[in-house]
Each structure stands twice: as C-alpha cells, then as structure tokens.
Design a protein around this motif. Sequence first.
Motif, mmCIF file in Angstrom:
data_model
loop_
_atom_site.group_PDB
_atom_site.id
_atom_site.type_symbol
_atom_site.label_atom_id
_atom_site.label_comp_id
_atom_site.label_asym_id
_atom_site.label_seq_id
_atom_site.Cartn_x
_atom_site.Cartn_y
_atom_site.Cartn_z
ATOM 1 N N ALA A 1 37.474 43.915 30.345
ATOM 2 C CA ALA A 1 38.844 43.842 29.831
ATOM 3 C C ALA A 1 39.817 44.417 30.848
ATOM 4 C CB ALA A 1 38.939 44.608 28.518
ATOM 5 N N ALA A 2 39.406 45.507 31.453
ATOM 6 C CA ALA A 2 40.284 46.131 32.435
ATOM 7 C C ALA A 2 40.499 45.211 33.620
ATOM 8 C CB ALA A 2 39.692 47.453 32.898
ATOM 9 N N VAL A 3 39.426 44.575 34.041
ATOM 10 C CA VAL A 3 39.579 43.669 35.175
ATOM 11 C C VAL A 3 40.481 42.516 34.793
ATOM 12 C CG1 VAL A 3 38.324 42.001 36.554
ATOM 13 C CG2 VAL A 3 37.406 44.280 36.256
ATOM 14 N N LYS A 4 40.347 42.052 33.583
ATOM 15 C CA LYS A 4 41.186 40.948 33.146
ATOM 16 C C LYS A 4 42.658 41.359 33.208
ATOM 17 C CE LYS A 4 38.710 38.816 29.891
ATOM 18 N NZ LYS A 4 38.362 38.500 28.500
ATOM 19 N N MET A 5 42.896 42.600 32.812
ATOM 20 C CA MET A 5 44.268 43.080 32.851
ATOM 21 C C MET A 5 44.646 43.594 34.225
ATOM 22 S SD MET A 5 44.734 44.951 29.233
ATOM 23 C CE MET A 5 43.308 45.988 29.370
ATOM 24 N N LYS A 6 43.750 43.456 35.144
ATOM 25 C CA LYS A 6 43.962 43.928 36.522
ATOM 26 C C LYS A 6 44.260 45.417 36.549
ATOM 27 C CE LYS A 6 45.301 39.499 38.197
ATOM 28 N NZ LYS A 6 46.214 38.698 38.974
ATOM 29 N N MET A 7 43.652 46.102 35.663
ATOM 30 C CA MET A 7 43.838 47.553 35.657
ATOM 31 C C MET A 7 42.651 48.210 36.335
ATOM 32 S SD MET A 7 45.292 48.051 31.870
ATOM 33 C CE MET A 7 45.241 49.819 31.963
ATOM 34 N N PHE A 8 42.619 48.015 37.604
ATOM 35 C CA PHE A 8 41.553 48.672 38.348
ATOM 36 C C PHE A 8 41.870 50.155 38.461
ATOM 37 C CE2 PHE A 8 41.130 44.309 39.573
ATOM 38 C CZ PHE A 8 39.765 44.136 39.646
ATOM 39 N N GLY A 9 40.857 50.892 38.685
ATOM 40 C CA GLY A 9 41.075 52.334 38.801
ATOM 41 C C GLY A 9 40.072 53.069 37.942
ATOM 42 N N LYS A 10 40.591 53.906 37.090
ATOM 43 C CA LYS A 10 39.683 54.748 36.311
ATOM 44 C C LYS A 10 38.790 53.921 35.405
ATOM 45 C CE LYS A 10 42.311 58.993 36.166
ATOM 46 N NZ LYS A 10 43.374 59.677 35.456
ATOM 47 N N LEU A 11 39.368 52.852 34.891
ATOM 48 C CA LEU A 11 38.601 52.082 33.918
ATOM 49 C C LEU A 11 37.413 51.382 34.575
ATOM 50 C CD1 LEU A 11 41.457 50.553 31.813
ATOM 51 C CD2 LEU A 11 39.879 52.330 31.164
ATOM 52 N N THR A 12 37.588 51.007 35.798
ATOM 53 C CA THR A 12 36.526 50.238 36.431
ATOM 54 C C THR A 12 35.677 51.076 37.362
ATOM 55 O OG1 THR A 12 37.999 49.630 38.227
ATOM 56 C CG2 THR A 12 37.908 48.159 36.363
ATOM 57 N N ARG A 13 35.967 52.324 37.427
ATOM 58 C CA ARG A 13 35.220 53.134 38.399
ATOM 59 C C ARG A 13 34.268 54.079 37.693
ATOM 60 N NH1 ARG A 13 36.759 55.972 43.918
ATOM 61 N NH2 ARG A 13 36.428 53.831 44.452
ATOM 62 N N ASP A 14 33.106 54.147 38.208
ATOM 63 C CA ASP A 14 32.133 55.152 37.791
ATOM 64 C C ASP A 14 31.758 55.956 39.010
ATOM 65 O OD1 ASP A 14 31.828 54.377 35.084
ATOM 66 O OD2 ASP A 14 30.693 52.652 35.750
ATOM 67 N N THR A 15 31.633 57.216 38.795
ATOM 68 C CA THR A 15 31.203 58.070 39.894
ATOM 69 C C THR A 15 29.936 58.786 39.471
ATOM 70 O OG1 THR A 15 33.450 58.376 40.663
ATOM 71 C CG2 THR A 15 31.832 59.969 41.387
#
Lengths: 978, 322
Positions: A620-634
């Motif tokens: 969903a985040a990628v769809k909304m192009k909200m990269f960052g915290k939502l798409t990152r795992d550390t």
Amino acid sequence: MASDSDSDGGFVTFGTPLEPLEEDEPLRKPVPLHEQTVKDEKGRYQRFHGAFTGGFSAGYFNTVGTKEGWTPATFVSSRQQKAGRQNARPEDFMDEEDLGDHGIAPRQITTTADFASGRKDVIRDKARAITSLSAPIPGDTVLEDLVAPARSSMGVELLRKMGWKDGQGVGPRVKRRLCKQRADSATRAFGSASPPNGSSESQDEEDGEFLPENVTFAPKDVTPIDFTPKVDLHGLGYRGLNPLAALRGGPGAGHINLFTMDSDRTNSLFGEDRKGHRRRGGVAGQGFGVGAMEDDDEDIYHRDIMSNYDTVLGGEEPGDGLYGWTAPQQYNRTKKDHSKDAAYLGKILEGFTLASDKLETKTIFPPPNLPRDFRPVHYFRPVVDLSSVSPMVAQALQTSRGHMAQEEPSKGGRHQLDSAQRRELLGEATLQGPSSVFDLLKVEDRERLSGLRRPSSDTSSGPRQPTPGEARAAVVAAGVAAAAARASAQKALSSRFAPQAEQQQQEALSVWSGPTAQAQTGQTFKPFERTPHKQARYDLYIDQLKQGDRDALELSLDPTMTEWERGRERDEFVRAALLYKPSSSSLSCRFTRGKQDDGVEADTVEVTRDQENDVDDKQAAVKMKMFGKLTRDTFEWHPDNLLCKRFNIPDPYPGSGFVGMPKVKRDKFSVFNFLTVSESPTASASPAPQGVKPSEPGKRSRWDVSGQAGDKERKEKDPVSEFLSVARIEASGSGPEASTTDGPTTDPTVEPDTEQKDEEEEEEEEEESRPSMDLFKAIFVSSSDEKSSSSSEGESEEEEEEKEEGVRSKAGTGPQISNQLNVNTTQPAPPVSAIPSQHPDVVFKTPSGPAAVPPPRDQEMEEEEFGPRLPPPSSTLTVERRPSLTPSAKDDKHKKKCKEKHKAKKHGKNKKDKKQKKKHKRHKHKGKQKKSSRKEESSDSSSEGSDGNSQDDGEEGGGVSTEELLRRLKSIRGKNLQ
Amino acid sequence: MSFPQPKPEVPQLPQNLLRTIDCQQGAVRAVRFNADGNYLLSCGSDKSLKLWSVSRGTLLKTYSGHGYEVLDADGSYDNSQLCSCSSDKTVILWDVATGQVTRKLRGHAGKVNCVQFNEEATVILSGSIDGTVRCWDTRSRKFDPIQILDEAQDGVSSLKVSEHELLTGSVDGRVRRYDLRMGQLHVDFINSPITCVCFSADGQCTLTSSLDSTVRLLDKSTGEMLGEYTGHKMKGYKLDCCLSSKDTHVLSCSEDGHVYCWDLVEGSLMLKLPVGKAVVQSLSFHPSETRLLTAMEGRVQVWGAEPEETEEDVVVVQQEKA
C-alpha cells in the motif's frame, strides 16, 4: 698507550692499508667476494666465526694446527736443563698472537705493585672500598683500577714520619682500659660471628692480659663518615652482596651480613683487610669440601643459624649488655625507685618494680532479678502452613497454641491473599466484569469445554470437533480414561470418594497423559510452590499422570499422612491438575506461545510471518509512493569477522559468534520455506506485469480453475516456484511434487536437441491454458515418460496439437482462452514469424557452421532461471524486426551469425523464412504464445508474473501493431483473470 | 567577494556517438568501464570476456574460460585483476595481463548475475539467482566464501559495493543494504523485481530500477523516495541503470532501444538517446568524464558529449573488426 707504529704513537692500526693509487694504473678489478679472505701475518687463513662463536677460528678448522695435523715438536734433549723449567706457565702455550697487543696475555710495560705507591696503602684501600659501595656496580671499582694515583699524599708521608702506622688512629695514645672496653663492645657486637676486626687490636686484646699497665695504645682509627647519598632502591641499611666478602670464603664468610648501619658499614670496610690474616690460599667455603690445607673441624656443611641475623635494626645496644632483656632496668633508675619499693610491703621479685599507677578495679553489677514464675525452658512452636494442612488441623493447632485465626494473615503477609480476600479486607465492592474466563466464552464453547471435562468414557469425544489432532488425542485419552476408570473401580481403594471425584481423577489422567502434555515438560505451573514437599508430591503425581499411570494419585501421596489429610490432598491435586492442565488440549489453539519459549525454528517462523504481514502495508505504501519508514526494515546483521577485516572495518559485533541475521533460519530455502514465500499473495518474486496489480491472487484462482486434462508440457516452462505453489495447494505438502523441486529444472535439459523446437512449440502453445494437477504429476514423477512422449510427439506433432486444441476448448478452460487463441490467429503475421526466428537459427545454422552463437543449451539453461530475463541475443531481434531492418543491420547479423558462411547467407535466410511460414501455418493461433514462451525460455521464464510479461514483451517484439495487440491481449487477460 | 560566482557549467550529455564496437562475441550481456574509464569490458554470450580500449576501440585481450555466457564483470582498482560471473554458476578472477584464470570460484547454485570487487579488490562479491550473495576472499587460497548473504528471498539481480556498504537488488522486490560498519541490514521494499541498483557518487542516495518501468532514487539513510523517473520501458528484461559521473542525471536502458536520461533533481526527461532498434541491455557511465557505454545486441557503442572523431575512424575500426 701501547702502539706499534712508529710515526704516530697514539694510534693503533688495524687491517691492511689500502695501497696508494697510482696515476696511470688501470682500475683493478674488485676482488670477488669468495676471494676476500682474512689472513694473519703468517699467511694463514683466518675464518671468522662470528662475534658469539669465538671470533677467528684457530688451527686447521678449529681442529689441529695445520692441514697435516699437529706439527711434531722436534726432540730436544733435556739433559742439560733438567733442573730448569719444571712447571709450565700458561705463556708457554701461547703463541705470539696471544702475547701481542690484542691477545689474551699482552706483553706490555706496566708499573708493578712494588712501585705503585710505596707500601700497601690502607687509605687507598679504604677509599677504594667506599667508592666500591657507591660505584655503579657495587663492589667493583672500575674507575679506581683505571685511575691509580701513583703515590700516597704528602700528609700520609708526614704522618708516617711522625710514627703513624697504617690502621692506627690519629691522636694521643690512650691507656689500656679504654681500649679494652672498646674491644669488649666490639666483641659483643659481633656476637657469635667471628670478630671481623681480628687484626692488631684483637690480637692485642688477647695477650693484653699480660701486658703491663704503662703500655699505651694508639687510638682507634676514626672511620670516615660516609656521606654517600642513598641512590639505590635497596632497603635502609641493606648494602647488597659484596662480592669481595662473599667470594673470599673463610670461616667468617659463613654468614654474610647484608644489613649494616653506617657504623657497621664502615666496619665492614676494613673487614677484608682484617680478615686477610686468616685467609688461606685456595678456594674455600661451603660447597668445596675440605681442602688438604684446611682444618677438618671447619663447618663445611654450612648451616645458617638465626643468631647470625640481627633481630633489631642497629643491632648494637647502647652498652647495657642486656640483649633482648626487656624487664625494667632497676639499675637505671636506682635513686627514685627505692622509695616506692620500700613503700611496698612484701618481697619484690627480682627484676620487678612496683607499678607506678594502680590498676582500676572493674565494677561488677549484679544480675537482674528474675520473676518468680520464670521457667528457664524455651518452647519451640511448630510452624504450621495453613495451605498445606487441612483447616481443621490448622485450627486445632492454632487453638492448642492459644493463637486465633486472625494472626494468620499477618504471618503470611498480604501477598498470600488473593484478590477476593483483599477485596473483603478493604471493603471494596466486587467488580462488575466477568469473574472467570469461562464467562467470556460463548455458550456452546463452554458446553464443549465442559464436555471435554467430563469425558464420560467413550461417548464424550463425540460432540467435540476441534482440530483433527486434538480429536485424536481426545479419543486416545478417553480410551485411557475408560481403562483407568475400570481399574480404579476394581481396586476401590478410594471408596469413600464420591464418583464425581473419581471422574475428575480420570479426567486429569486423560488430560495429562495426552500427547500434547507429553510434549511440554518443565513449564508446568507449580501450584504448591510454597510447600516444597507438597509440590514434590504434586510433581510426582503429574509425572505419573503423564506416563498414564492409573493410580498416580495414590502412589504420589504421602503414606505417613492420615487418611483424612490424604483425602484432602487428593482432592487438591486433582483439582490442580485439572486447573493447570496443559493448555494445548483445549485452548492452546486460541493462543500463541510466548516468544521466549520458542526455539530457533519458531523464531524463523516469526520473522517470516512478520514480513508477510508487513507486505500488505508495504505494498500500500509503495502504491502511494510513500517510501521511507513504511517500506524500510532494519535488522541486525552480523558480518563475518574476516569480511570486516578485508573491508578495513572494525567488527561491529566483536564478540558475536555467528554471522548473518540473528533471527533468520539457516535453511531458509528449504522447500517448505520456499513454498510459504511463494504462497504469499504479494508474489513479490514475480515481475508484476502491470506494476502493482491487484489481481494477483485472482491469477491463482485461474490456475486452479483452469487445471484441465488437455495440457501437458506447458508446465515445464513454468517456474519452479509456481509449480511448487500449485503442488502445495493440491496436496498439502505430502505428495511427491513437493519433493521434486528439481524436476522442472532437470527435465528440460535432457531433451534431445532435435526435438527441442517441437517441444518448444508445444509448450508455447500451451502457455495460455493452465495444466491440470495430474499433468504436473505425470511430468515430474517420471521425466523419462515425458521424454519419450515428447519424442513421439515430435513426429506426430500436428495431429497432437490439433487434438490438444480440441481437448482444451472442450475441456472448458473457458471461452476466454479460445477467444484468445482466436485473437492470436487474427494477429498480423510479422510478430508471429518473428518469434520462431531463433529456432531456424538453431536448427538450420548449427549444422552449417560455428556461427550459431547461442548454443542449444541456451534454452535449457534459461528455463531454470528466475528473475528478470536477459534480452534475447541480437540475432533474434534483428530477425524479428526484419521488415523494418536496414540492410546494414542485416549485414550485421549475418556477419555475426555466419562469419565464414557468406555464401549460404541468403540461402539460410530463405530457409528461415520458409520455416517461419511453415510454422506460422501450422500454429496459426499459437504464434503469440510461442513468441512469449520463447522469450521466457531464452531468458528466464521463472516467475509467475512473467506470463503476463512475456506476452507483453512478445507484443513489443512483434514490432508491428504492437499497441493494438497489447490492448487486446490485456483485455483478454483481464477477462481470464476474472 | 568582488568577483561574481562563475556560472555553473551546464552538464553535458553523452549524445554523440563516438564509435561503435562490434564485439563479435554474441550478445553483449554487460559492458563496464574499468576503474579509470580508459578501458571497457564486454561480457559476451559466447562465454568470452573482452577488454577494449575505449579511445581507439581496439581489442586488447580476450578472456576465455567461462562455461557459459558471461553476465557481469568488474575491474579492480589497480587494473591488475578482473572478475566476471557467468551463467555457468562460477565467478572467475582473471589476471589482466596474462589473461589467465587466477581463481575460479564455484559455489553458487544458479547463474551468477552480478559481480563486484570491493574497494581494495580483497573481496569479490557475487549475486546469483540462487538468492545469495557470496563474499569471496581474493587474498586467501580458500575456495569457500567468507560469508554467504542469504537474506534475499529470490534471485539477486544487481549488487554494488561502496567503502563499507553492500547494496543488493533482488527479484523479490527488495533493495538490501548491508552496512558492515554498523552491522545492520536495511531492507527497502520496492514491490517490483529489481533489475539494477546503484549508489550515487556522493554516497547519500541509491538508485534502483525495477520491472515496473520505474527508476527510483531513494535516500540511503531513510529509504524515502527522492525522485521517480519513468517513461522508459523495462518490463521483462534485466537492464541497467546508472547515474552520471557527477550525479546530475539518471540514465536507464530501455526495451524500446533508447537510453533515457533524466535530470536527477527535476525528474524531467532530458535525453532520449536512440541506440538502436533492439533492447539496450547494459550501460556504463564513465567514472569522471561525460562518456557512456551502451550495449545492444552484439555491439557496444561509445557516446560522448561532443563528437571528437570523424565517421571514417569508426568505419575503419569496424572494418578492422570485420
């Protein structure tokens, strides 16, 4: 100093001087290294051994004098010189080198001791001893030896003239008494050790008894005060080992006094001289035995005695002679003490005096008065735990002790109260919520649970329908319980128990003896933790329950207890066992376990589950192009130590013993993990054709629906993951499919090359429709069958294809597919012809020459690939785009493909065209599929989504009317998906 | 300051074809500059790896030893060694001068997609479709990798190494950045199979191209998207993308035969370089100058900012080749 050269006397010349260079002399060749040798003046070679191995060698390689051996001495008659040299001196065995300047016994002119400084100089010796003490090397007087005053001073000469003798003090001569007293103290001071000043004085002393009165003595020599500052790190008064004293041996050397005060120190300065009288020649002292010239009675086996040592620093008492005697010295205070002594009536012990001040008397207080009724007996009250003992007993005990029940809570503390008790104490109102977990359950669940609790023999397991494993366990448990009931009825041991209690017992047994209970050990709740004995009994009971022991209860109870107590405990145990029964039996399916208890395996499950859960959010985040915290795992990740070293980076986790990620399982790529990964609806592994397409799961459903009988090998072309997921869906992990992951990869490789084309065509054609499961099985169970069938298909290809078509359309893959096929037939020719273009390359050109760049293995290899594909080799593309190609491009292609085959170029092209046409005819409707599948083969064909991709690509590759084709295809596909 | 600031030079784009090299080694799977940009490596599908001079377009050396098509190559910082990976599941370390195989590293379970030296050429890192990245030690004689990074859930398609970081793009749609110094693994979810990843020259950003025909510029530290570049076509093939040498432009291959060049900041398409009719498979940007290599089919083309050679030269070169 000594020198051998005449001109400059101060220098010593080593080595051979360089010859002076002459003007016209040609440059001489440098002497090679092996000829650079050292010779002595006689021309003998001197081989240098090295600094630590003795310098130059001697003789002939350190053995004999010459190469021939020792030179024999010529016989000389010794008749005339018999009385001559009897004993040989060392110099007799030395040659001139040894006696030379740098030899071991240089011959040089020195001043002998006779001429040194007149007589034996005590002053000089004294000074020498002093300097030796302060010298850098204690005891050694290096500087003194080098700098030797040639003569004694004028003052000494004058003193001598005045009658002064060495060793005497300066001053008027004294009477004997004084001298004697001094000698006395001297002897006392040295105790048992032999007096070091045994020289003239002691000798004088010895025979002084017989000397007349009028003899005077020279005063004792005043020793110079040693003003040397203390610079060493020794303790005060420690002077270290004097090598002169230590090595000299002799009777006085038995004990070396290492500690000296200043006076002693100066005393010892003269020690060497004074002892010199007694010194005998030769080596003496401990460890050397008794020499011939020594007395036998000397203590050769030296025993050190403690009296040699001073116990007090300073050693010398001021002259009272009472060494170690610490009693009051009466003679010191004779005058004032007498009055006191007289005042004391009684005999004063010898050596004692009256105390000057009186000791204070200690006051003693009387003991307190005891009450009249005190009995000196302590009564230990038994500690009674109310929880371990029945209430009646407790009450009895309490009453016997005279305590009442209200003391109990205070004894146990508030922690032993439960919430209800506390509530009562505090006077709070009861909470409104449900009182137990069961209130939260639905009615039917509660019934089910109660049914579980009352497994009335065999019928109980009927209504309950949990998971199959649970049901199985319950059935087994019920059987066990029935047997237990029978047995216990026979025994009738606990006849006084109500049948309900009996039933509870069996229930506990059935619960605990189940397979789930066996699994979890060690984490049972301990209800009687406060009373270890009781808990031990309870544990025993649980253990026996787990083993299915029927009379576990009776065995575990304490036989020494009363029947009544045992009955209580029996009840408690059964209740506790039911209460804390293993949760997995009924409720565990509703709860997940705590993370801490899980092993490594469970950890990895956690990780994967997390990722799967996250994927939706991430998508969903990628769809909304909200990269960052939502798409990152550390994650924490441990690099290998060596890797860090190679990267010149300090290890971030220096102590960690493992590498990689802490939580991820190692065998992540086992079949089953792979299955779960591919199962995830994101299907992230697959290149999604339309980016984030929501219809991905729909595709799977189409998979299942379209599984019909008609299609065979298309599935070969499927990626492994796809296949696996299908296999997993079909047979939940048990079938052979799950294990034959290698199937698809190995199968294609064994296909014969000649038939490859045909197979490929078939595969392409079947690309669209989905195969059935039995087809999968048929292919992957035995690849040989498939091979043979395909080979047979090679001949009767067209018929089969026709048949397959018919089957497929009949079998109802849906009108969409047939529709699609129709669409394909209506497609314009160029893309179709473009697709098989590679096959002509392969088929026709391989025999003709080395020009076939992509080997036939190409396709086989690439079938097993995953991920994005590689673009097709240039030839295919050029051919694909042949209509639009410029001649130069054609030439390019031909240059590449058939370098040597220029003549056959045109021919081959014609053939190719023909072939393409033929193919086109044959599979009119399949052109598109062929194209797509070929692309897949040629590159990777792995992922699920690549089907869509490949089609799209195929469209692109078609070059002509691609846009329209694409649109149409997409619409078809969309329909399919629905 | 009294003097006005000099106008920043308008960045040049490599839009002029300098020469075309017909590599004659089948399809060129990858083309790479060496460390200083004077030479180029072309990975052929006929199992050979070739070293060319960029300025003259002459073949310097052919390295043969792979068992199947070569997929990627890299040169060491000192130009003394090459590494290449192939579909034959091996990674080979070459000696540049002699052309001999220094080491042949086996261990991958599938074809090896990408290979890189680390900064000091002490480690070779290779990513394979078996989902692992293997770190091979070039210093020791051990044939086992130092470490296997198996975090990827699908094939590793691209890989880049910086001083202390390792960037991998995987077909599972995730970009993983292994930070050796911090001991952390950062996973960025892209949701589409990654075809290529790059570090920016300043080391602050990562560039990823994926099969949804999008190139994304992500902030390295936070994972936020700084730019998105679309317009090209990348749907099925593993194509390269890169940044220009001064981080001013983003370049990507496309399946429609062009190289797309966007402005990094604005994201606008600056140049659509027509390379040919087929798929532009690989490209490589010169480390310092404005020079670009593209690989299409069997040819490698060198592009520069301004034409520096006449066409005859190119023809001569081609004839030499032929």
